[in-house]
Design a protein around this motif. Structure first.
Motif, PDB file in Angstrom:
ATOM      1  N   ILE A  57      69.071  19.191  -1.073  1.00  0.00           N
ATOM      2  CA  ILE A  57      67.693  18.822  -0.742  1.00  0.00           C
ATOM      3  C   ILE A  57      66.888  20.103  -0.610  1.00  0.00           C
ATOM      4  CG2 ILE A  57      66.176  17.607   0.876  1.00  0.00           C
ATOM      5  CD1 ILE A  57      68.206  15.750  -0.396  1.00  0.00           C
ATOM      6  N   LEU A  58      65.794  20.211  -1.358  1.00  0.00           N
ATOM      7  CA  LEU A  58      64.902  21.368  -1.276  1.00  0.00           C
ATOM      8  C   LEU A  58      63.552  20.899  -0.748  1.00  0.00           C
ATOM      9  CD1 LEU A  58      64.415  24.252  -3.773  1.00  0.00           C
ATOM     10  CD2 LEU A  58      62.410  22.953  -3.029  1.00  0.00           C
ATOM     11  N   THR A  59      63.021  21.616   0.238  1.00  0.00           N
ATOM     12  CA  THR A  59      61.727  21.224   0.783  1.00  0.00           C
ATOM     13  C   THR A  59      60.929  22.446   1.225  1.00  0.00           C
ATOM     14  OG1 THR A  59      60.633  19.606   2.220  1.00  0.00           O
ATOM     15  CG2 THR A  59      62.455  20.879   3.191  1.00  0.00           C
ATOM     16  N   PHE A  60      59.719  22.212   1.711  1.00  0.00           N
ATOM     17  CA  PHE A  60      58.764  23.270   2.021  1.00  0.00           C
ATOM     18  C   PHE A  60      58.286  23.159   3.466  1.00  0.00           C
ATOM     19  CE2 PHE A  60      58.564  22.131  -2.394  1.00  0.00           C
ATOM     20  CZ  PHE A  60      58.420  23.318  -3.087  1.00  0.00           C
ATOM     21  N   ALA A  69      63.376  21.771  10.293  1.00  0.00           N
ATOM     22  CA  ALA A  69      64.517  21.613  11.195  1.00  0.00           C
ATOM     23  C   ALA A  69      65.198  20.262  10.987  1.00  0.00           C
ATOM     24  CB  ALA A  69      64.058  21.758  12.647  1.00  0.00           C
ATOM     25  N   ALA A  70      64.396  19.213  10.839  1.00  0.00           N
ATOM     26  CA  ALA A  70      64.960  17.871  10.657  1.00  0.00           C
ATOM     27  C   ALA A  70      65.710  17.752   9.335  1.00  0.00           C
ATOM     28  CB  ALA A  70      63.839  16.829  10.721  1.00  0.00           C
ATOM     29  N   THR A  71      65.163  18.337   8.266  1.00  0.00           N
ATOM     30  CA  THR A  71      65.816  18.284   6.959  1.00  0.00           C
ATOM     31  C   THR A  71      67.162  18.993   6.991  1.00  0.00           C
ATOM     32  OG1 THR A  71      63.667  18.198   5.834  1.00  0.00           O
ATOM     33  CG2 THR A  71      65.565  18.833   4.504  1.00  0.00           C
ATOM     34  N   ILE A  85      61.871  26.355   1.430  1.00  0.00           N
ATOM     35  CA  ILE A  85      60.905  27.304   0.876  1.00  0.00           C
ATOM     36  C   ILE A  85      59.857  27.517   1.964  1.00  0.00           C
ATOM     37  CG2 ILE A  85      59.333  27.819  -1.022  1.00  0.00           C
ATOM     38  CD1 ILE A  85      62.241  27.411  -1.894  1.00  0.00           C
ATOM     39  N   ILE A  86      59.884  28.703   2.573  1.00  0.00           N
ATOM     40  CA  ILE A  86      59.117  28.951   3.791  1.00  0.00           C
ATOM     41  C   ILE A  86      57.876  29.797   3.503  1.00  0.00           C
ATOM     42  CG2 ILE A  86      59.220  29.796   6.168  1.00  0.00           C
ATOM     43  CD1 ILE A  86      61.193  27.511   5.561  1.00  0.00           C
ATOM     44  N   ARG A  87      56.738  29.344   4.017  1.00  0.00           N
ATOM     45  CA  ARG A  87      55.473  30.050   3.841  1.00  0.00           C
ATOM     46  C   ARG A  87      55.464  31.333   4.662  1.00  0.00           C
ATOM     47  NH1 ARG A  87      52.447  26.332   5.698  1.00  0.00           N
ATOM     48  NH2 ARG A  87      52.264  27.188   7.809  1.00  0.00           N
ATOM     49  N   GLY A  88      55.255  32.481   3.990  1.00  0.00           N
ATOM     50  CA  GLY A  88      55.142  33.761   4.682  1.00  0.00           C
ATOM     51  C   GLY A  88      56.282  34.699   4.365  1.00  0.00           C
ATOM     52  N   VAL A 141      61.747  17.420  -1.779  1.00  0.00           N
ATOM     53  CA  VAL A 141      60.924  16.682  -0.824  1.00  0.00           C
ATOM     54  C   VAL A 141      59.705  17.546  -0.521  1.00  0.00           C
ATOM     55  CG1 VAL A 141      60.824  15.683   1.491  1.00  0.00           C
ATOM     56  CG2 VAL A 141      62.949  15.565   0.178  1.00  0.00           C
ATOM     57  N   PRO A 142      58.490  17.009  -0.630  1.00  0.00           N
ATOM     58  CA  PRO A 142      57.293  17.837  -0.427  1.00  0.00           C
ATOM     59  C   PRO A 142      57.116  18.292   1.019  1.00  0.00           C
ATOM     60  CG  PRO A 142      56.688  15.535  -0.708  1.00  0.00           C
ATOM     61  CD  PRO A 142      58.152  15.623  -0.995  1.00  0.00           C
TER      62      PRO A 142
END
Length: 303
Positions: A57-60, A69-71, A85-88, A141-142
């Motif tokens: 599962i890949l998400t942002f 955290a939930a994912t 994929i983390i902003r910053g 997952v968006p």
């Protein structure tokens, strides 16, 4: 995890004075980490990923994202690898000091820290295709978890017993939870959304998923924007917990409940109105929020 949640009635003098009843649906009690709308949004995404034979599962998300955290936890629980994929990009090498990212890492999530410019491409098909080729056949997952599968999960929040209520209130981030609630709401009900951020596009996004028109956004309780808080809001959240034993998060549910009670004071609701407010969880983020509050010399949230 227990999918069925309890409705807890709130007793406060202002509600008695105005003859309005307020009940909170304790979706936060589903699970300490995969609680509220995070659980609802992930449920059918995980089912679909398994059905498609995907193992990742890949998400942002941002640095303090409850969804991240939930994912991570849900992935570990159900046998998926997870990628955030983390902003910053400045967080690279510093994320261990962040309680949310540390928690996600402990549950097996790998991170990719990207610039804010690149993060804006998170819905760009060519960028998503590039991620697919890099990380393999993953289920994407968006940000915030909102897609058609998430809406389906959020449609399960209301139960037949909730037809009793005249008004259903929900915090709004991406609008997915509100859309799911709208789709399963009863004909007699008005659905009020309380955006946690300044936004002009939320109504349009909600209409992309919602099947009904019995809803309205209450936009004056964002306290400056997403994840922005004030001493007034912190004091309210702490006082509400002390009086009701119900913890609220400052990003979503705190703003919503503050707004509901302010509207009650201003006679927005008719006497005898029965309100149901959806607690969307997010309590794990309080520790990270307190780190930020301490830096700003603001009062801390009760944990």
């Amino acid at each position: 995890m227990q999918e069925k949640t309890v409705n807890q009635k709130v007793s406060l003098p202002v509600l008695t004075e105005k003859q309005v009843s307020l009940t909170i649906k304790r979706e936060d009690l589903i699970h300490p980490l995969i609680s509220g709308n995070k659980f609802r949004k992930l449920k059918f995404n995980l089912i679909e990923a398994k059905k498609q034979g995907r193992d990742t599962i890949l998400t942002f998300g941002g640095a303090y994202s409850n969804h991240i955290a939930a994912t991570a936890y849900a992935g570990k629980l159900h046998g998926f690898k997870t990628i955030g994929i983390i902003r910053g990009e400045e967080l690279s090498g510093k994320w261990e000091a962040n309680p949310t990212l540390q928690l996600a890492s402990e549950h097996g999530m790998r991170f990719r820290f990207i610039s804010r410019d690149d993060y804006r491409k998170k819905e760009n098909p060519s960028y998503l295709k590039k991620l697919q080729s890099e990380f393999g056949s993953c289920h994407i997952v968006p940000e915030g978890g909102t897609n058609t599968l998430a809406i389906r999960g959020c449609e399960e929040i209301l139960t037949p017993g909730d037809a009793y209520f005249d008004v259903v209130c929900c915090p709004v981030g991406t609008g997915g939870t509100l859309a799911g609630i709208l789709n399963s709401a009863f004909e007699n009900q008005l659905i009020l959304g309380f955006p946690a951020l300044k936004s002009d596009f939320l109504s349009e996004d909600i209409r992309n998923f919602a099947l009904k028109e019995n809803w309205k956004l209450i936009t004056e309780y964002h306290f400056g924007g997403y994840a922005k808080v004030t001493a007034e809001l912190i004091d309210f959240v702490n006082e509400f917990k002390q009086k009701t034993q119900i913890p609220l998060d400052p990003v979503y549910t705190g703003k919503m409940v503050f707004g509901i009670l302010d509207l009650v004071k201003r006679d927005y609701f008719f006497p005898k109105t029965k309100i149901l407010a959806i607690h969307t969880g997010g309590l794990q983020g309080i520790m990270g929020m307190n780190i930020l509050l301490k830096k700003k010399n603001l009062p801390l949230l009760s944990v």
